[in-house]
Design a protein around this motif. Structure first.
Motif, PDB file in Angstrom:
ATOM      1  N   ALA A   1      -6.744  55.835  77.081  1.00 17.56           N
ATOM      2  CA  ALA A   1      -5.414  56.439  76.984  1.00 17.56           C
ATOM      3  C   ALA A   1      -5.392  57.466  75.852  1.00 17.56           C
ATOM      4  CB  ALA A   1      -4.360  55.368  76.740  1.00 17.56           C
ATOM      5  N   ARG A   2      -4.802  58.608  76.129  1.00 22.47           N
ATOM      6  CA  ARG A   2      -4.697  59.652  75.106  1.00 22.47           C
ATOM      7  C   ARG A   2      -3.992  59.160  73.854  1.00 22.47           C
ATOM      8  NH1 ARG A   2      -2.815  64.074  78.673  1.00 22.47           N
ATOM      9  NH2 ARG A   2      -4.780  64.631  79.582  1.00 22.47           N
ATOM     10  N   SER A   3      -3.069  58.204  74.026  1.00 25.00           N
ATOM     11  CA  SER A   3      -2.281  57.703  72.906  1.00 25.00           C
ATOM     12  C   SER A   3      -3.036  56.693  72.040  1.00 25.00           C
ATOM     13  CB  SER A   3      -1.001  57.052  73.437  1.00 25.00           C
ATOM     14  OG  SER A   3      -1.329  55.972  74.293  1.00 25.00           O
ATOM     15  N   SER A   4      -4.248  56.327  72.417  1.00 21.73           N
ATOM     16  CA  SER A   4      -5.015  55.326  71.675  1.00 21.73           C
ATOM     17  C   SER A   4      -5.320  55.790  70.260  1.00 21.73           C
ATOM     18  CB  SER A   4      -6.333  55.035  72.401  1.00 21.73           C
ATOM     19  OG  SER A   4      -7.169  54.241  71.591  1.00 21.73           O
ATOM     20  N   GLY A   5      -5.186  54.876  69.321  1.00 22.13           N
ATOM     21  CA  GLY A   5      -5.525  55.175  67.935  1.00 22.13           C
ATOM     22  C   GLY A   5      -7.003  55.457  67.737  1.00 22.13           C
ATOM     23  N   SER A   6      -7.843  55.031  68.676  1.00 23.50           N
ATOM     24  CA  SER A   6      -9.287  55.274  68.598  1.00 23.50           C
ATOM     25  C   SER A   6      -9.677  56.645  69.143  1.00 23.50           C
ATOM     26  CB  SER A   6     -10.038  54.202  69.396  1.00 23.50           C
ATOM     27  OG  SER A   6      -9.734  52.925  68.922  1.00 23.50           O
ATOM     28  N   MET A   7      -8.739  57.339  69.776  1.00 22.58           N
ATOM     29  CA  MET A   7      -9.064  58.606  70.428  1.00 22.58           C
ATOM     30  C   MET A   7      -9.705  59.628  69.489  1.00 22.58           C
ATOM     31  SD  MET A   7      -9.368  60.347  73.158  1.00 22.58           S
ATOM     32  CE  MET A   7      -8.395  59.604  74.436  1.00 22.58           C
ATOM     33  N   PRO A   8      -9.182  59.871  68.288  1.00 25.21           N
ATOM     34  CA  PRO A   8      -9.807  60.914  67.454  1.00 25.21           C
ATOM     35  C   PRO A   8     -11.295  60.678  67.189  1.00 25.21           C
ATOM     36  CG  PRO A   8      -7.665  60.334  66.577  1.00 25.21           C
ATOM     37  CD  PRO A   8      -7.967  59.337  67.668  1.00 25.21           C
ATOM     38  N   ALA A   9     -11.677  59.436  66.899  1.00 26.38           N
ATOM     39  CA  ALA A   9     -13.082  59.146  66.604  1.00 26.38           C
ATOM     40  C   ALA A   9     -13.937  59.272  67.852  1.00 26.38           C
ATOM     41  CB  ALA A   9     -13.215  57.744  66.012  1.00 26.38           C
ATOM     42  N   LEU A  10     -13.447  58.799  68.988  1.00 25.32           N
ATOM     43  CA  LEU A  10     -14.238  58.829  70.217  1.00 25.32           C
ATOM     44  C   LEU A  10     -14.287  60.216  70.843  1.00 25.32           C
ATOM     45  CD1 LEU A  10     -13.089  55.380  71.458  1.00 25.32           C
ATOM     46  CD2 LEU A  10     -15.451  56.025  70.959  1.00 25.32           C
ATOM     47  N   ASP A  11     -13.254  60.996  70.643  1.00 27.07           N
ATOM     48  CA  ASP A  11     -13.198  62.332  71.217  1.00 27.07           C
ATOM     49  C   ASP A  11     -14.146  63.299  70.507  1.00 27.07           C
ATOM     50  OD1 ASP A  11     -12.121  64.161  73.111  1.00 27.07           O
ATOM     51  OD2 ASP A  11     -10.846  65.012  71.541  1.00 27.07           O
ATOM     52  N   THR A  12     -14.358  63.088  69.219  1.00 28.66           N
ATOM     53  CA  THR A  12     -15.158  64.044  68.440  1.00 28.66           C
ATOM     54  C   THR A  12     -16.535  63.528  68.055  1.00 28.66           C
ATOM     55  OG1 THR A  12     -14.178  63.254  66.376  1.00 28.66           O
ATOM     56  CG2 THR A  12     -13.096  65.126  67.459  1.00 28.66           C
ATOM     57  N   GLY A  13     -16.763  62.223  68.191  1.00 31.33           N
ATOM     58  CA  GLY A  13     -18.046  61.658  67.797  1.00 31.33           C
ATOM     59  C   GLY A  13     -19.157  62.007  68.771  1.00 31.33           C
ATOM     60  N   SER A  14     -20.386  61.961  68.289  1.00 33.19           N
ATOM     61  CA  SER A  14     -21.532  62.314  69.131  1.00 33.19           C
ATOM     62  C   SER A  14     -22.031  61.150  69.974  1.00 33.19           C
ATOM     63  CB  SER A  14     -22.682  62.837  68.273  1.00 33.19           C
ATOM     64  OG  SER A  14     -23.199  61.793  67.450  1.00 33.19           O
ATOM     65  N   HIS A  15     -21.795  59.899  69.537  1.00 31.43           N
ATOM     66  CA  HIS A  15     -22.341  58.733  70.230  1.00 31.43           C
ATOM     67  C   HIS A  15     -21.328  57.594  70.287  1.00 31.43           C
ATOM     68  CE1 HIS A  15     -26.111  60.807  69.340  1.00 31.43           C
ATOM     69  NE2 HIS A  15     -26.645  60.079  70.307  1.00 31.43           N
ATOM     70  N   TYR A  16     -21.472  56.777  71.292  1.00 34.08           N
ATOM     71  CA  TYR A  16     -20.749  55.519  71.389  1.00 34.08           C
ATOM     72  C   TYR A  16     -21.631  54.548  72.162  1.00 34.08           C
ATOM     73  CZ  TYR A  16     -19.329  57.664  75.845  1.00 34.08           C
ATOM     74  OH  TYR A  16     -19.311  58.295  77.057  1.00 34.08           O
ATOM     75  N   ALA A  17     -21.267  53.274  72.076  1.00 34.11           N
ATOM     76  CA  ALA A  17     -21.982  52.239  72.841  1.00 34.11           C
ATOM     77  C   ALA A  17     -20.992  51.533  73.744  1.00 34.11           C
ATOM     78  CB  ALA A  17     -22.649  51.235  71.904  1.00 34.11           C
ATOM     79  N   ILE A  18     -21.453  51.182  74.916  1.00 36.25           N
ATOM     80  CA  ILE A  18     -20.659  50.375  75.835  1.00 36.25           C
ATOM     81  C   ILE A  18     -21.357  49.029  75.909  1.00 36.25           C
ATOM     82  CG2 ILE A  18     -19.801  50.121  78.178  1.00 36.25           C
ATOM     83  CD1 ILE A  18     -19.898  53.237  78.310  1.00 36.25           C
ATOM     84  N   ASN A  19     -20.669  48.003  75.403  1.00 38.88           N
ATOM     85  CA  ASN A  19     -21.187  46.645  75.350  1.00 38.88           C
ATOM     86  C   ASN A  19     -20.562  45.846  76.479  1.00 38.88           C
ATOM     87  OD1 ASN A  19     -22.521  46.486  72.417  1.00 38.88           O
ATOM     88  ND2 ASN A  19     -20.649  47.703  72.278  1.00 38.88           N
ATOM     89  N   ILE A  20     -21.356  45.441  77.462  1.00 36.76           N
ATOM     90  CA  ILE A  20     -20.848  44.614  78.552  1.00 36.76           C
ATOM     91  C   ILE A  20     -20.822  43.177  78.047  1.00 36.76           C
ATOM     92  CG2 ILE A  20     -21.281  43.739  80.878  1.00 36.76           C
ATOM     93  CD1 ILE A  20     -22.517  46.439  81.554  1.00 36.76           C
ATOM     94  N   LEU A  21     -19.643  42.585  78.057  1.00 34.40           N
ATOM     95  CA  LEU A  21     -19.487  41.267  77.467  1.00 34.40           C
ATOM     96  C   LEU A  21     -20.045  40.164  78.356  1.00 34.40           C
ATOM     97  CD1 LEU A  21     -15.958  41.465  75.823  1.00 34.40           C
ATOM     98  CD2 LEU A  21     -18.198  42.086  74.893  1.00 34.40           C
ATOM     99  N   ALA A  22     -20.584  39.160  77.688  1.00 40.01           N
ATOM    100  CA  ALA A  22     -21.063  37.961  78.366  1.00 40.01           C
ATOM    101  C   ALA A  22     -19.879  37.010  78.564  1.00 40.01           C
ATOM    102  CB  ALA A  22     -22.156  37.288  77.533  1.00 40.01           C
ATOM    103  N   ALA A  23     -20.042  36.051  79.477  1.00 38.49           N
ATOM    104  CA  ALA A  23     -18.960  35.131  79.824  1.00 38.49           C
ATOM    105  C   ALA A  23     -18.409  34.379  78.624  1.00 38.49           C
ATOM    106  CB  ALA A  23     -19.452  34.147  80.886  1.00 38.49           C
ATOM    107  N   ASN A  24     -19.226  34.134  77.610  1.00 45.11           N
ATOM    108  CA  ASN A  24     -18.770  33.389  76.432  1.00 45.11           C
ATOM    109  C   ASN A  24     -18.120  34.284  75.375  1.00 45.11           C
ATOM    110  OD1 ASN A  24     -21.069  34.703  75.550  1.00 45.11           O
ATOM    111  ND2 ASN A  24     -21.908  32.921  74.483  1.00 45.11           N
ATOM    112  N   GLN A  25     -17.820  35.546  75.703  1.00 43.17           N
ATOM    113  CA  GLN A  25     -17.241  36.476  74.725  1.00 43.17           C
ATOM    114  C   GLN A  25     -15.783  36.837  75.022  1.00 43.17           C
ATOM    115  OE1 GLN A  25     -20.530  39.404  74.943  1.00 43.17           O
ATOM    116  NE2 GLN A  25     -20.825  38.981  72.754  1.00 43.17           N
ATOM    117  N   LYS A  26     -15.076  35.951  75.684  1.00 42.92           N
ATOM    118  CA  LYS A  26     -13.659  36.183  75.998  1.00 42.92           C
ATOM    119  C   LYS A  26     -12.847  36.450  74.730  1.00 42.92           C
ATOM    120  CE  LYS A  26      -9.660  33.812  77.940  1.00 42.92           C
ATOM    121  NZ  LYS A  26      -8.936  32.920  77.074  1.00 42.92           N
ATOM    122  N   GLU A  27     -13.104  35.681  73.671  1.00 45.15           N
ATOM    123  CA  GLU A  27     -12.358  35.858  72.417  1.00 45.15           C
ATOM    124  C   GLU A  27     -12.536  37.268  71.873  1.00 45.15           C
ATOM    125  OE1 GLU A  27     -11.837  36.452  68.287  1.00 45.15           O
ATOM    126  OE2 GLU A  27     -13.855  36.075  69.036  1.00 45.15           O
TER     127      GLU A  27
END
Length: 179
Positions: A73-99
């Motif tokens: 969402a454009r309104s996300s507080g994380s947008m500035p860092a993710l929009d301008t940063g060079s890298h990010y990671a996508i972590n697919i959660l395991a079943a025991n990581q609901k918390e």
């Protein structure tokens, strides 16, 4: 008898979509019928601070080159860092990581308290225990509606053999069960 130059099925398509016949809540409920995996997208902001958020809008795009996409969402507080940063990671959660999924979906808390991770490319955190991780170069972004679609070029990926993924459907978390 005279025949038209073009049959009726060649009629020009409208130039824009019709107004929706449903409410935003009905749309959200219908989208909830599509079961998805659960990810936490992570990055390191220019000031060195950690960024992370729960997202289920993840999808593969291409094998060659290796591309994935997700949206925010454009309104996300994380947008500035993710929009301008060079890298990010996508972590697919395991079943025991609901918390963790619930924690990183919250707005008003220290999401990173007691979270263990390794530093990935560009400083993007790789969450310990994730079923898989994709380390991405922030290749392109597309503004659509109230979201931005991010396309990442995967520079490195890992997976934990035997890990069951965390799933989300109809507003609830699930684990996999073979049919």
């Amino acid at each position: 008898m005279q025949f038209p130059l073009f049959p009726a099925f060649f009629v020009t398509a409208p130039s824009q979509a019709q107004a929706p016949s449903f409410s935003p809540d009905e749309f959200r409920d219908a989208l909830g019928m599509f079961a998805t995996g659960v990810t936490i997208v992570t990055a390191r902001a220019a000031d060195g601070s950690l960024v992370g958020l729960t997202a289920n809008s993840f999808n593969s795009v291409s094998l060659t080159p290796p591309l994935v996409l997700w949206s925010l969402a454009r309104s996300s507080g994380s947008m500035p860092a993710l929009d301008t940063g060079s890298h990010y990671a996508i972590n697919i959660l395991a079943a025991n990581q609901k918390e963790l999924a619930e924690r990183f979906a919250q707005k008003r808390m220290d999401r990173w308290a007691d979270v263990t991770f390794a530093e990935g490319l560009g400083g993007a955190p790789l969450l310990d225990g994730a079923a898989a991780s994709f380390e991405c170069f922030n290749r392109s972004r597309y503004d659509e509606g109230d979201h931005v679609i991010f396309v990442g070029e995967v520079e490195r990926c890992t997976m934990r053999v035997g890990a069951s993924p965390l799933l989300f459907h109809g507003g609830r978390f699930y684990t996999e069960h073979p049919l």
